[in-house]
Motif scaffolding. Structure first.
Motif, mmCIF file in Angstrom:
data_model
loop_
_atom_site.group_PDB
_atom_site.id
_atom_site.type_symbol
_atom_site.label_atom_id
_atom_site.label_comp_id
_atom_site.label_asym_id
_atom_site.label_seq_id
_atom_site.Cartn_x
_atom_site.Cartn_y
_atom_site.Cartn_z
ATOM 1 N N LEU A 56 0.862 -1.186 -0.117
ATOM 2 C CA LEU A 56 0.145 -0.026 0.112
ATOM 3 C C LEU A 56 1.069 1.253 0.021
ATOM 4 O O LEU A 56 0.538 2.306 -0.613
ATOM 5 C CB LEU A 56 -0.961 0.250 1.189
ATOM 6 C CG LEU A 56 -1.946 -0.965 1.357
ATOM 7 C CD1 LEU A 56 -2.582 -1.000 2.566
ATOM 8 C CD2 LEU A 56 -3.081 -0.729 0.136
ATOM 9 N N VAL A 60 0.695 4.566 -2.685
ATOM 10 C CA VAL A 60 0.550 5.991 -1.961
ATOM 11 C C VAL A 60 1.825 6.885 -2.407
ATOM 12 O O VAL A 60 1.542 7.971 -2.728
ATOM 13 C CB VAL A 60 0.582 5.913 -0.540
ATOM 14 C CG1 VAL A 60 0.672 7.209 -0.005
ATOM 15 C CG2 VAL A 60 -0.757 5.132 0.166
ATOM 16 N N ARG A 63 1.022 7.590 -6.242
ATOM 17 C CA ARG A 63 -0.120 8.546 -6.587
ATOM 18 C C ARG A 63 0.284 9.746 -6.011
ATOM 19 O O ARG A 63 -0.499 10.849 -6.467
ATOM 20 C CB ARG A 63 -1.243 7.847 -5.717
ATOM 21 C CG ARG A 63 -1.771 6.720 -6.472
ATOM 22 C CD ARG A 63 -3.041 6.129 -6.253
ATOM 23 N NE ARG A 63 -4.041 7.055 -6.511
ATOM 24 C CZ ARG A 63 -5.257 6.793 -6.298
ATOM 25 N NH1 ARG A 63 -5.566 5.610 -5.564
ATOM 26 N NH2 ARG A 63 -6.073 7.600 -6.600
ATOM 27 N N LEU A 193 -7.214 5.191 0.371
ATOM 28 C CA LEU A 193 -5.974 4.395 0.216
ATOM 29 C C LEU A 193 -4.928 4.907 1.221
ATOM 30 O O LEU A 193 -4.391 4.137 1.638
ATOM 31 C CB LEU A 193 -5.148 4.758 -1.220
ATOM 32 C CG LEU A 193 -4.026 4.116 -1.522
ATOM 33 C CD1 LEU A 193 -4.054 2.452 -1.581
ATOM 34 C CD2 LEU A 193 -3.415 4.574 -2.972
ATOM 35 N N GLN A 194 -4.805 6.172 1.486
ATOM 36 C CA GLN A 194 -4.238 6.755 2.318
ATOM 37 C C GLN A 194 -4.596 6.115 3.948
ATOM 38 O O GLN A 194 -4.039 5.716 4.518
ATOM 39 C CB GLN A 194 -3.982 8.331 2.394
ATOM 40 C CG GLN A 194 -3.520 8.954 3.667
ATOM 41 C CD GLN A 194 -3.630 10.460 3.597
ATOM 42 O OE1 GLN A 194 -3.737 10.917 2.677
ATOM 43 N NE2 GLN A 194 -3.469 11.075 4.881
ATOM 44 N N THR A 196 -6.098 3.537 4.344
ATOM 45 C CA THR A 196 -5.909 2.036 4.674
ATOM 46 C C THR A 196 -4.462 1.844 4.981
ATOM 47 O O THR A 196 -4.133 0.817 5.715
ATOM 48 C CB THR A 196 -6.422 1.287 3.114
ATOM 49 O OG1 THR A 196 -7.639 1.706 2.938
ATOM 50 C CG2 THR A 196 -6.012 -0.240 3.415
ATOM 51 N N TRP A 197 -3.508 2.417 4.184
ATOM 52 C CA TRP A 197 -2.028 2.385 4.449
ATOM 53 C C TRP A 197 -1.669 3.054 5.794
ATOM 54 O O TRP A 197 -1.085 2.104 6.508
ATOM 55 C CB TRP A 197 -1.311 3.090 3.770
ATOM 56 C CG TRP A 197 0.274 3.075 3.959
ATOM 57 C CD1 TRP A 197 1.061 2.134 3.637
ATOM 58 C CD2 TRP A 197 0.982 4.291 4.440
ATOM 59 N NE1 TRP A 197 2.301 2.460 4.087
ATOM 60 C CE2 TRP A 197 2.242 3.546 4.440
ATOM 61 C CE3 TRP A 197 0.539 5.547 4.802
ATOM 62 C CZ2 TRP A 197 3.089 4.618 5.057
ATOM 63 C CZ3 TRP A 197 1.634 6.385 5.495
ATOM 64 C CH2 TRP A 197 2.927 5.705 5.534
ATOM 65 N N SER A 242 -8.535 -1.875 0.682
ATOM 66 C CA SER A 242 -8.578 -0.689 -0.153
ATOM 67 C C SER A 242 -9.865 -0.548 -0.897
ATOM 68 O O SER A 242 -10.461 0.560 -1.203
ATOM 69 C CB SER A 242 -7.504 -0.536 -1.309
ATOM 70 O OG SER A 242 -6.230 -0.597 -0.470
ATOM 71 N N THR A 243 -10.318 -1.702 -1.529
ATOM 72 C CA THR A 243 -11.778 -1.750 -2.283
ATOM 73 C C THR A 243 -12.840 -1.529 -1.152
ATOM 74 O O THR A 243 -13.901 -0.949 -1.702
ATOM 75 C CB THR A 243 -11.716 -2.946 -3.026
ATOM 76 O OG1 THR A 243 -11.727 -4.125 -1.947
ATOM 77 C CG2 THR A 243 -10.941 -3.085 -4.378
ATOM 78 N N TYR A 246 -13.010 2.195 -0.641
ATOM 79 C CA TYR A 246 -13.720 2.672 -1.664
ATOM 80 C C TYR A 246 -14.981 2.662 -1.691
ATOM 81 O O TYR A 246 -15.860 3.854 -1.696
ATOM 82 C CB TYR A 246 -13.221 2.171 -2.977
ATOM 83 C CG TYR A 246 -13.652 2.747 -4.202
ATOM 84 C CD1 TYR A 246 -13.375 4.022 -4.766
ATOM 85 C CD2 TYR A 246 -14.629 2.131 -4.851
ATOM 86 C CE1 TYR A 246 -13.941 4.388 -5.908
ATOM 87 C CE2 TYR A 246 -15.304 2.621 -6.019
ATOM 88 C CZ TYR A 246 -15.141 3.698 -6.612
ATOM 89 O OH TYR A 246 -15.493 4.059 -7.722
#
Length: 300
Positions: A56, A60, A63, A193-194, A196-197, A242-243, A246
């Motif tokens: 992850l 990050v 991106r 994503l952030q 989750t990481w 991550s999903t 989302y």
């Protein structure tokens, strides 16, 4: 005309994300059982979270999308990391060493009920009629799957549930609910994503005391067990969380939580295909009931 009026009846992107999450998390039950003899509960959680954090973190970094959390958001993210990524994973791994997969997946489905209840009370999502009806039906199906699996012994599985194992399942259910309820508000302003990481990394830090045992396990583990550990880190952790994040930005927490009732029947199916565990026909019926309940919960 409002944005709500123009929104598609079916959010296919969110539905796809949910599907990936559910299948990945169902596969985790099978993978945990497959590698459980090579790694203890804590070392397995640490290895899984470290791999997920690295994967992850790389995304990050590429991106370059970062939002600085405020104090409240930091507390929410820490809550997700400690409870859902840290305690949940250790408790789940330990539970599956004492309770069969069907019973484990059934008891953990108390979590979505808690999410739906407290999302209605604390997040203002209310209690839509079809959500309540679907939750009740799906829970009944999950109970059937778990009970039938628990009392069915085959050449590849034997139930040996004890009080500690059941208690660990309940801990997993509660920490799952805490994680989801903490995650929903913070996702309104910080990229999924952030979040989750950060949560995955915090969970890894919490499980660092198991590092020596993880190194010992890696030294003696087979290639298949090590591969299973890597899979758990990349798919059910990095990808699926991550999903999930989302989907949570596009659906209410209660309705999304109920979709996880599809996990037990999928788990039974994967165990049948990958481990040779032939499910009892009543478990199949219970799985169908779960899916019916999930479908009804998504009605408007």
């Amino acid at each position: 005309m409002t944005d709500l009026d123009t929104r598609p009846a079916v959010d296919w992107l969110a539905l796809g994300a949910v599907t990936v999450t559910v299948i990945s998390w169902a596969s985790a039950f099978v993978a945990i059982r497959g590698v459980g003899e090579s790694f203890g509960a804590g070392p397995l959680a640490l290895g899984r979270l470290l791999i997920g954090s690295v994967a992850l973190g790389a995304i990050v970094l590429v991106r370059r999308q970062w939002v600085k959390p405020n104090r409240t958001q930091w507390l929410q993210i820490i809550s997700i990391g400690v409870f859902w990524f840290g305690i949940y994973n250790v408790a789940l791994n330990a539970a599956e060493q004492r309770v069969d997969a069907g019973t484990t997946s059934m008891i953990i489905q108390i979590g979505p009920i808690l999410v739906a209840l407290f999302a209605g009370l604390l997040l203002g999502e209310g209690f839509p009629k079809w959500l309540v009806i679907g939750a009740g039906i799906a829970f009944a199906g999950a109970v059937m799957v778990g009970v039938v699996t628990a009392v069915t012994t085959t050449s590849t599985t034997k139930t040996d549930a004890d009080f500690l194992g059941i208690a660990l399942c309940l801990v997993s259910a509660v920490t799952y609910a805490i994680g989801v309820l903490s995650q929903k508000p913070v996702l309104r302003t910080i990229p999924g994503l952030q979040v989750t990481w950060m949560a995955c990394t915090i969970g890894a830090v919490c499980t660092l005391p198991f590092a020596p045992a993880l190194l010992d396990g890696l030294g003696s583990a087979s290639a298949g067990a090590t591969g299973g550990l890597i899979y758990l880190g990349l798919v059910p952790t990095a990808l699926a969380f991550s999903t999930w994040a989302y989907a949570l930005t596009r659906m209410n927490a209660g309705k999304l939580g109920i979709t996880t009732y599809a996990v037990p029947p999928i788990t039974i199916t994967l165990a049948w295909l990958l481990l040779g565990e032939v499910p009892h026909y009543l478990a199949v019926v219970g799985g169908v009931i779960c899916l019916v309940g999930v479908g009804l919960s998504r009605r408007r």
